[in-house]
Scaffold this motif. Sequence first.
Motif, short mmCIF file in Angstrom:
data_model
loop_
_atom_site.label_atom_id
_atom_site.label_comp_id
_atom_site.label_asym_id
_atom_site.label_seq_id
_atom_site.Cartn_x
_atom_site.Cartn_y
_atom_site.Cartn_z
N ASP A 1 -6.07 -52.81 -46.73
CA ASP A 1 -6.30 -53.72 -47.85
C ASP A 1 -7.05 -53.00 -48.96
OD1 ASP A 1 -6.79 -55.80 -49.56
OD2 ASP A 1 -7.67 -57.13 -48.06
N ILE A 2 -6.34 -52.66 -50.02
CA ILE A 2 -6.98 -51.96 -51.14
C ILE A 2 -7.79 -52.90 -52.03
CG2 ILE A 2 -5.18 -50.20 -51.17
CD1 ILE A 2 -4.03 -51.54 -53.68
N TYR A 3 -7.72 -54.21 -51.77
CA TYR A 3 -8.39 -55.17 -52.63
C TYR A 3 -9.80 -55.50 -52.14
CZ TYR A 3 -3.57 -55.55 -54.07
OH TYR A 3 -2.31 -55.25 -54.49
N ASN A 4 -10.14 -55.08 -50.94
CA ASN A 4 -11.49 -55.26 -50.43
C ASN A 4 -12.28 -53.96 -50.58
OD1 ASN A 4 -11.54 -57.97 -49.64
ND2 ASN A 4 -10.51 -57.52 -47.70
N THR A 5 -13.58 -54.07 -50.46
CA THR A 5 -14.43 -52.90 -50.62
C THR A 5 -14.23 -51.92 -49.47
OG1 THR A 5 -16.10 -54.19 -51.79
CG2 THR A 5 -16.82 -52.11 -50.81
N PHE A 6 -14.10 -50.64 -49.78
CA PHE A 6 -13.98 -49.61 -48.75
C PHE A 6 -14.56 -48.32 -49.31
CE2 PHE A 6 -10.13 -49.75 -51.25
CZ PHE A 6 -9.88 -48.42 -51.57
N SER A 7 -14.98 -47.45 -48.42
CA SER A 7 -15.56 -46.19 -48.86
C SER A 7 -14.72 -44.99 -48.46
CB SER A 7 -16.97 -46.03 -48.27
OG SER A 7 -16.93 -46.08 -46.86
N SER A 8 -13.72 -45.21 -47.61
CA SER A 8 -12.85 -44.12 -47.17
C SER A 8 -11.50 -44.69 -46.82
CB SER A 8 -13.45 -43.39 -45.97
OG SER A 8 -13.56 -44.28 -44.85
N TYR A 9 -10.53 -43.80 -46.69
CA TYR A 9 -9.17 -44.20 -46.34
C TYR A 9 -8.64 -43.25 -45.27
CZ TYR A 9 -4.09 -44.47 -46.54
OH TYR A 9 -2.76 -44.56 -46.19
N PRO A 10 -8.15 -43.77 -44.14
CA PRO A 10 -7.61 -42.91 -43.08
C PRO A 10 -6.13 -42.60 -43.32
CG PRO A 10 -7.67 -45.19 -42.31
CD PRO A 10 -8.21 -45.19 -43.73
N ILE A 11 -5.83 -41.41 -43.80
CA ILE A 11 -4.44 -41.02 -44.07
C ILE A 11 -3.67 -41.04 -42.75
CG2 ILE A 11 -2.93 -39.20 -44.92
CD1 ILE A 11 -5.25 -38.26 -46.67
N PRO A 12 -2.52 -41.71 -42.70
CA PRO A 12 -1.77 -41.80 -41.44
C PRO A 12 -1.07 -40.50 -41.09
CG PRO A 12 -0.55 -42.88 -43.21
CD PRO A 12 -1.89 -42.49 -43.78
N GLY A 13 -0.68 -40.40 -39.82
CA GLY A 13 0.06 -39.23 -39.36
C GLY A 13 -0.84 -38.16 -38.78
N PRO A 14 -0.26 -36.99 -38.47
CA PRO A 14 -1.02 -35.89 -37.86
C PRO A 14 -1.91 -35.19 -38.87
CG PRO A 14 1.17 -35.15 -38.39
CD PRO A 14 1.15 -36.63 -38.71
N LYS A 15 -2.74 -34.28 -38.36
CA LYS A 15 -3.52 -33.43 -39.23
C LYS A 15 -2.60 -32.45 -39.96
CE LYS A 15 -7.91 -33.47 -36.69
NZ LYS A 15 -8.92 -32.63 -35.98
#
Length: 314
Positions: free
Chosen positions: A211-225
């Motif tokens: 949910d990009i509309y709520n407050t967040f401080s980081s984003y976990p990019i999906p998939g492998p490293k």
Amino acid sequence: MRSLLVAFASSNALRTSWLLSLWNRDLWISRTKNASGYIRSPPNNNPITDVTSSSMTCNVNNAATAKTIEVKGGDKITFEWHHNNRDASDDIIAESHKGPVLTYIAPTKSNGAGEVWVKLAEDGFANGKWAVDTLIANKGKHSITLPDLAAGEYLLRPEIIALHEGNRQGGAQLYMECVQIKVTSSGAKTLPAGVAIPGAYTATDKGILFDIYNTFSSYPIPGPKVWDGASGGAAPVPVSSAAPVASQAPAATTFITRVVSTTVVAAPGASAPSTGGAAVAKWGQCGGKGFTGSSACVSGSTCKFQNDYYSQCL
């Protein structure tokens, strides 16, 4: 000087044109007009929303094309996305379509099937800016440096994940195509074991259902490293990240989208958008808080409420 332009339509939804520029250690060596046949192009510009679909591999037309681009290890390869064309006025992609930009590679002989996809690059959310924001600022361009791979044919798979509807399961919109390349240099590195696409993402992954509309401080990019370009033989380890911290109410967001615009299904409390103007194409935005564009959809589509900040022609 050899040069190459690969143009192709992928919707805004995003309609995508590709300019594929090849760079070798920051020296421009390749770019032209009107070349075609290097990209496995889909017949339309609709996003993929089912992450279990076979269309996740190379979009809906995963068929070999007539041409292959010759490259060398160390080349800087730049992908260029556009909404409609390469005019200066083109908006690249709607600013509302926040999300990450990624690039994968696999051997061409696999046709993308099985655990063959290795992530070469990713950009998500950092310092308050999304990768899509950077993409727009860079006039649709993002780049990778090709590792010193063993000679052979490979598929490059650039991808955008638009999260403007990612607050509901099945709402994230994914755009990807596969570009056919042939490495002509004699590198010593072989690709490590990879992941399957589809298979690398699930509908409930924290980086897909986000949910990009709520407050967040980081984003976990999906998939492998991201592969380091040196080691081989071991399967990439998936990224694990803590869930974002949500606030009690969505933060106000102003959407900017291409206006191209019947009855709007308005979000509760949302300001009514204009009913005038051209009809909005299927997959385009037609309502939401702060939206001032047209609410009329093209024939066969209806403006449907997705969340307080976004209604879409479906």
